[in-house]
Design a protein around this motif. Structure first.
Motif, mmCIF file in Angstrom:
data_model
loop_
_atom_site.group_PDB
_atom_site.id
_atom_site.type_symbol
_atom_site.label_atom_id
_atom_site.label_comp_id
_atom_site.label_asym_id
_atom_site.label_seq_id
_atom_site.Cartn_x
_atom_site.Cartn_y
_atom_site.Cartn_z
ATOM 1 N N GLN A 62 0.941 -1.624 -0.350
ATOM 2 C CA GLN A 62 -0.059 -0.096 -0.156
ATOM 3 C C GLN A 62 0.547 1.676 0.315
ATOM 4 O O GLN A 62 1.516 0.754 0.091
ATOM 5 C CB GLN A 62 -1.094 -0.089 1.384
ATOM 6 C CG GLN A 62 -1.652 -0.643 1.641
ATOM 7 C CD GLN A 62 -2.570 -0.586 2.731
ATOM 8 O OE1 GLN A 62 -2.286 -0.963 3.784
ATOM 9 N NE2 GLN A 62 -4.231 -0.552 2.547
ATOM 10 N N TYR A 63 0.339 1.924 -0.795
ATOM 11 C CA TYR A 63 0.894 3.704 -0.301
ATOM 12 C C TYR A 63 -0.505 4.441 0.814
ATOM 13 O O TYR A 63 -0.699 4.519 0.179
ATOM 14 C CB TYR A 63 1.019 4.363 -1.778
ATOM 15 C CG TYR A 63 1.814 3.121 -3.174
ATOM 16 C CD1 TYR A 63 3.216 4.587 -3.231
ATOM 17 C CD2 TYR A 63 1.773 2.661 -3.739
ATOM 18 C CE1 TYR A 63 3.767 3.794 -4.028
ATOM 19 C CE2 TYR A 63 2.494 1.378 -4.440
ATOM 20 C CZ TYR A 63 3.979 2.752 -4.703
ATOM 21 O OH TYR A 63 4.590 1.480 -5.869
ATOM 22 N N VAL A 64 0.509 4.990 1.723
ATOM 23 C CA VAL A 64 0.495 5.533 2.741
ATOM 24 C C VAL A 64 0.203 6.881 2.763
ATOM 25 O O VAL A 64 1.476 7.375 3.395
ATOM 26 C CB VAL A 64 0.106 4.717 3.766
ATOM 27 C CG1 VAL A 64 -0.741 5.508 5.037
ATOM 28 C CG2 VAL A 64 0.279 3.444 3.576
ATOM 29 N N HIS A 65 -0.448 7.994 2.927
ATOM 30 C CA HIS A 65 0.268 9.320 3.220
ATOM 31 C C HIS A 65 -0.218 9.697 4.215
ATOM 32 O O HIS A 65 -2.298 9.891 4.287
ATOM 33 C CB HIS A 65 -0.744 10.313 1.740
ATOM 34 C CG HIS A 65 0.137 10.322 0.309
ATOM 35 N ND1 HIS A 65 0.357 10.533 -0.340
ATOM 36 C CD2 HIS A 65 -0.201 9.274 -0.423
ATOM 37 C CE1 HIS A 65 0.785 10.511 -1.178
ATOM 38 N NE2 HIS A 65 0.402 9.234 -1.052
ATOM 39 N N LEU A 66 -0.026 10.747 4.926
ATOM 40 C CA LEU A 66 0.384 10.825 6.314
ATOM 41 C C LEU A 66 -0.113 11.959 6.810
ATOM 42 O O LEU A 66 0.981 12.225 6.287
ATOM 43 C CB LEU A 66 0.211 9.934 7.678
ATOM 44 C CG LEU A 66 0.716 8.435 7.508
ATOM 45 C CD1 LEU A 66 1.696 8.202 8.938
ATOM 46 C CD2 LEU A 66 -0.976 8.177 7.683
ATOM 47 N N LYS A 67 -0.669 12.560 7.551
ATOM 48 C CA LYS A 67 -0.569 14.305 8.090
ATOM 49 C C LYS A 67 -0.345 14.595 9.312
ATOM 50 O O LYS A 67 -0.150 13.465 10.203
ATOM 51 C CB LYS A 67 -1.605 14.818 7.927
ATOM 52 C CG LYS A 67 -2.409 14.480 6.625
ATOM 53 C CD LYS A 67 -3.796 15.481 6.762
ATOM 54 C CE LYS A 67 -4.417 15.013 4.810
ATOM 55 N NZ LYS A 67 -5.615 15.806 4.899
ATOM 56 N N ASN A 68 0.346 15.160 9.684
ATOM 57 C CA ASN A 68 0.391 16.030 10.719
ATOM 58 C C ASN A 68 -0.219 15.480 11.995
ATOM 59 O O ASN A 68 -0.904 15.873 11.672
ATOM 60 C CB ASN A 68 0.963 17.303 11.035
ATOM 61 C CG ASN A 68 1.766 17.671 12.462
ATOM 62 O OD1 ASN A 68 2.515 17.008 13.061
ATOM 63 N ND2 ASN A 68 1.806 18.695 12.985
ATOM 64 N N SER A 96 1.925 -7.610 3.483
ATOM 65 C CA SER A 96 2.649 -7.271 2.075
ATOM 66 C C SER A 96 3.842 -7.010 2.836
ATOM 67 O O SER A 96 5.127 -7.158 3.635
ATOM 68 C CB SER A 96 2.562 -5.669 1.999
ATOM 69 O OG SER A 96 3.294 -5.173 2.374
ATOM 70 N N VAL A 97 5.217 -7.065 1.356
ATOM 71 C CA VAL A 97 6.482 -7.404 1.214
ATOM 72 C C VAL A 97 7.008 -6.622 0.154
ATOM 73 O O VAL A 97 6.335 -6.921 -1.615
ATOM 74 C CB VAL A 97 7.047 -8.285 1.109
ATOM 75 C CG1 VAL A 97 9.004 -8.908 1.216
ATOM 76 C CG2 VAL A 97 7.147 -9.798 2.421
ATOM 77 N N PRO A 98 7.541 -5.432 -0.022
ATOM 78 C CA PRO A 98 7.603 -4.442 1.392
ATOM 79 C C PRO A 98 6.574 -3.892 2.114
ATOM 80 O O PRO A 98 5.261 -4.364 1.630
ATOM 81 C CB PRO A 98 8.275 -3.335 0.498
ATOM 82 C CG PRO A 98 8.151 -3.895 -1.111
ATOM 83 C CD PRO A 98 8.018 -4.562 -1.020
ATOM 84 N N GLU A 177 15.788 -10.088 6.551
ATOM 85 C CA GLU A 177 15.666 -10.727 5.005
ATOM 86 C C GLU A 177 14.797 -11.713 5.057
ATOM 87 O O GLU A 177 14.470 -11.997 3.227
ATOM 88 C CB GLU A 177 17.114 -12.553 5.353
ATOM 89 C CG GLU A 177 18.178 -11.395 5.528
ATOM 90 C CD GLU A 177 19.231 -12.770 6.138
ATOM 91 O OE1 GLU A 177 18.891 -13.873 6.351
ATOM 92 O OE2 GLU A 177 20.821 -12.131 5.966
ATOM 93 N N LEU A 178 13.236 -12.229 5.838
ATOM 94 C CA LEU A 178 12.407 -12.949 4.916
ATOM 95 C C LEU A 178 11.146 -11.621 5.140
ATOM 96 O O LEU A 178 10.448 -11.664 4.490
ATOM 97 C CB LEU A 178 12.121 -13.064 6.351
ATOM 98 C CG LEU A 178 12.509 -14.475 6.406
ATOM 99 C CD1 LEU A 178 13.802 -15.235 6.087
ATOM 100 C CD2 LEU A 178 11.293 -15.673 7.222
ATOM 101 N N GLY A 179 11.934 -10.554 5.119
ATOM 102 C CA GLY A 179 10.863 -9.421 4.656
ATOM 103 C C GLY A 179 10.818 -8.254 4.644
ATOM 104 O O GLY A 179 9.472 -7.944 5.032
ATOM 105 N N LEU A 180 10.992 -7.957 6.461
ATOM 106 C CA LEU A 180 9.781 -7.065 7.314
ATOM 107 C C LEU A 180 10.928 -5.696 6.621
ATOM 108 O O LEU A 180 12.139 -5.320 7.359
ATOM 109 C CB LEU A 180 10.706 -7.092 8.670
ATOM 110 C CG LEU A 180 9.309 -8.252 8.985
ATOM 111 C CD1 LEU A 180 9.548 -8.478 10.956
ATOM 112 C CD2 LEU A 180 7.975 -7.395 8.812
ATOM 113 N N TYR A 181 10.648 -4.754 5.624
ATOM 114 C CA TYR A 181 11.121 -3.888 5.050
ATOM 115 C C TYR A 181 10.442 -2.559 4.698
ATOM 116 O O TYR A 181 9.180 -3.517 4.462
ATOM 117 C CB TYR A 181 12.214 -3.726 4.719
ATOM 118 C CG TYR A 181 12.258 -4.817 3.604
ATOM 119 C CD1 TYR A 181 11.627 -4.400 1.759
ATOM 120 C CD2 TYR A 181 12.473 -5.977 3.779
ATOM 121 C CE1 TYR A 181 11.703 -5.140 1.604
ATOM 122 C CE2 TYR A 181 13.002 -7.045 2.884
ATOM 123 C CZ TYR A 181 12.714 -6.941 1.629
ATOM 124 O OH TYR A 181 12.337 -8.105 1.062
#
Length: 551
Positions: A62-68, A96-98, A177-181
């Motif tokens: 997902q692409y997430v846009h956060l505000k202040n 998801s990965v990433p 290594e398994l995908g947490l990034y």
């Protein structure tokens, strides 16, 4: 509890052993047997398995846009992925990965509600972000680990524009290594900070090791693949093998490139297209420049712009100049440019190379002041091994192996003749069998001769600048590159092998080649107790870390 054990000791001393044992038995029953395990010294068993089981399939990022002021929930969990003919276990954030690409505005503050469902303890380190020390995510230094099933709240402020990333800092040689990034993209306050482009695209480059349809095993009590790190044989771009991206003719795209691999550096380019380097780890470069390729070490970021002038297919390519087997080229992703032209063309702006005066005015006085100064600290990067392990690598007929014994192979010979980077694992079986039980990768302070975790006397004040010389010992048992990462604060690379850097950018990670001597200037702007370490994950987990503090 301490009072209880003192009481037991007192009763035993008086000869009232039966009474003491009776009390112990009662308490064992009341505590569900927990005291028994305390006496036995048993460690809890965590899930380091590689079995994909029936975990949820990895879903699209997902692409997430956060505000202040926003609060965002992020969960680390077990997942399952199909990669080629293999079905493997992975770990991911929010399924998801990433993990989610999180967009925030420069200067904004957010709250991150983290929940851990990985089967082992975890934290989140916000790599490159100059966070408050208590939210840096280093177990037992800035926070306790987050047990499986538990949560932790991070409060983050993003002062610097650019691209950053997040990952665990508990056994990241397994979990990352398994995908947490995932990435943070920090949008500048200044709308002219970057040049105009048609769109931006974060690309996370990594590799994963799959053998016979599965991941080679991991161990709870130690790390393996410690000599060289766990090189992968399958390349992933945003979690996919050779994905295809649709592009309009005439588009200019700004790519945020992040290397999240355990050990592999990437050298990437797109044959037939110009690449413009505009930024790095912590923002803009002093002077934009056209480059043939960009090298990205593990945990580094490079920000580039690419112009797609014509219809066709263009390949994002990794090209490694490997001295042992010759050049190796890998196709990472495809850009498919259609006939439909882009609505607004930024070709003219792309062809111009900007000088970022604000960056130059900030950096150049520091460079002028410190480039000829003597280092405040000098550290050496090397490796030590147990006698049992060293016997595998000593030269025939040599006496008792030592740390400085020559590695009897081409790798060290090549390193000593100028091959500074190992692009591949050329000793797979030996590397797999090498573990953190026998091998210790080392950072040694040459001023005090303290090593790794014993280095705890680097104490500075906010506002200080510290010149550090990093010597990657060519005479060590196995010289290879080390991407050195400093938490909490940023630095400038002043020189490599006495050759001055000519186009500076603020950094948090830099790859020190085998045999290289690198001078950096560390800016102490962020108070706290911070870690510095090699970002080859297996090197980190065999000891290659130290501490510094800013008051």
């Amino acid at each position: 509890m301490n009072g209880f054990f003192k009481f037991i000791e007192l009763q035993t001393t008086k000869g009232k052993t039966k009474l003491s044992y009776f009390i112990v038995l009662i308490l064992v029953a009341l505590m569900g047997g927990g005291l028994f395990f305390w006496f036995k010294g048993a460690k809890p068993k965590y899930d380091f398995s590689v079995d994909p089981d029936q975990y949820p399939l990895v879903k699209e990022t997902q692409y997430v846009h956060l505000k202040n002021g926003d609060t965002y929930s992020i969960t680390a969990q077990k997942l399952r992925a199909k990669i080629g003919n293999a079905e493997i276990k992975m770990l991911g954030y929010n399924g998801s990965v990433p993990g989610p690409f999180i967009y925030v505005n420069q200067g904004d503050e957010i709250t991150l509600e983290f929940k851990n469902l990985t089967g082992l303890p975890s934290t989140i380190h916000h790599h490159g972000v100059r966070v408050d020390n208590r939210y840096d995510g280093v177990p037992d230094v800035t926070q306790p680990v987050v047990p499986n099933g538990k949560s932790f709240t991070y409060k983050l402020k993003f002062d610097d524009p650019g691209v950053y990333w997040y990952h665990p800092h508990y056994r990241d040689d397994y979990a990352q290594e398994l995908g947490l990034y995932g990435n943070y993209i920090v949008i500048p306050k200044d709308p002219t900070y970057w040049g105009p482009v048609n769109r931006e695209m974060p690309l996370i480059l990594t590799d994963i090791l799959i053998k016979d349809g599965k991941l080679p095993e991991y161990f709870q009590d130690y790390s393996n693949f410690v000599f060289m790190g766990r090189y992968g044989n399958t390349f992933l771009i945003n979690g996919q093998v050779q994905p295809t991206f649709d592009v309009q003719k005439g588009e200019v795209i700004r790519f945020y490139l992040t290397n999240t691999s355990s050990v592999r550096p990437f050298r990437v380019f797109i044959p037939g297209l110009k690449i413009k380097l505009v930024g790095g780890d912590n923002g803009r470069v002093e002077k934009e420049q056209f480059v043939d390729a960009v090298v990205i070490a593990p945990s580094e970021r490079q920000i580039v712009e690419v112009f797609f002038p014509s219809t066709g297919e263009f390949i994002l390519t990794h090209h490694a100049v490997d001295p042992l087997v010759g050049p190796r080229t890998y196709q990472l992703a495809k850009f498919r440019v259609g006939d439909q032209p882009v609505a607004v063309s930024y070709e003219k702006e792309f062809q111009q190379l900007r000088e970022n005066k604000e960056v130059i005015q900030e950096i150049e006085p520091l460079v002028a002041k410190y480039k000829s100064a003597r280092p405040d600290r000098t550290i050496r990067l090397s490796v030590a091994v147990s006698k049992k392990e060293a016997s595998k690598f000593s030269e025939p007929g040599s006496s008792t192996p030592t740390q400085s014994a020559a590695f009897p192979g081409l790798i060290t010979m090549l390193a000593k003749t100028g091959a500074k980077v190992e692009w591949e694992d050329h000793m797979y079986l030996q590397n797999k069998m090498s573990t953190s039980k026998e091998i210790t990768w080392q950072i040694t302070d040459l001023g005090t001769m303290k090593t790794n975790g014993a280095i705890m006397d680097w104490n500075y004040k906010k506002g200080d600048y510290v010149k550090i010389r990093i010597i990657n010992d060519i005479h060590s048992l196995h010289p290879m590159q080390h991407p050195m990462h400093f938490h909490g604060n940023r630095f400038l690379v002043l020189a490599v092998n006495d050759v001055e850097e000519t186009n500076h950018v603020w950094k948090d990670t830099f790859m020190v080649g085998a045999g290289d001597v690198v001078d950096i200037l560390l800016e102490m702007s962020n108070p706290g107790k911070w870690m510095l370490h090699c970002h080859i994950l297996e090197h980190l987990h065999s000891g290659m870390m130290a501490m510094y503090s800013v008051e």
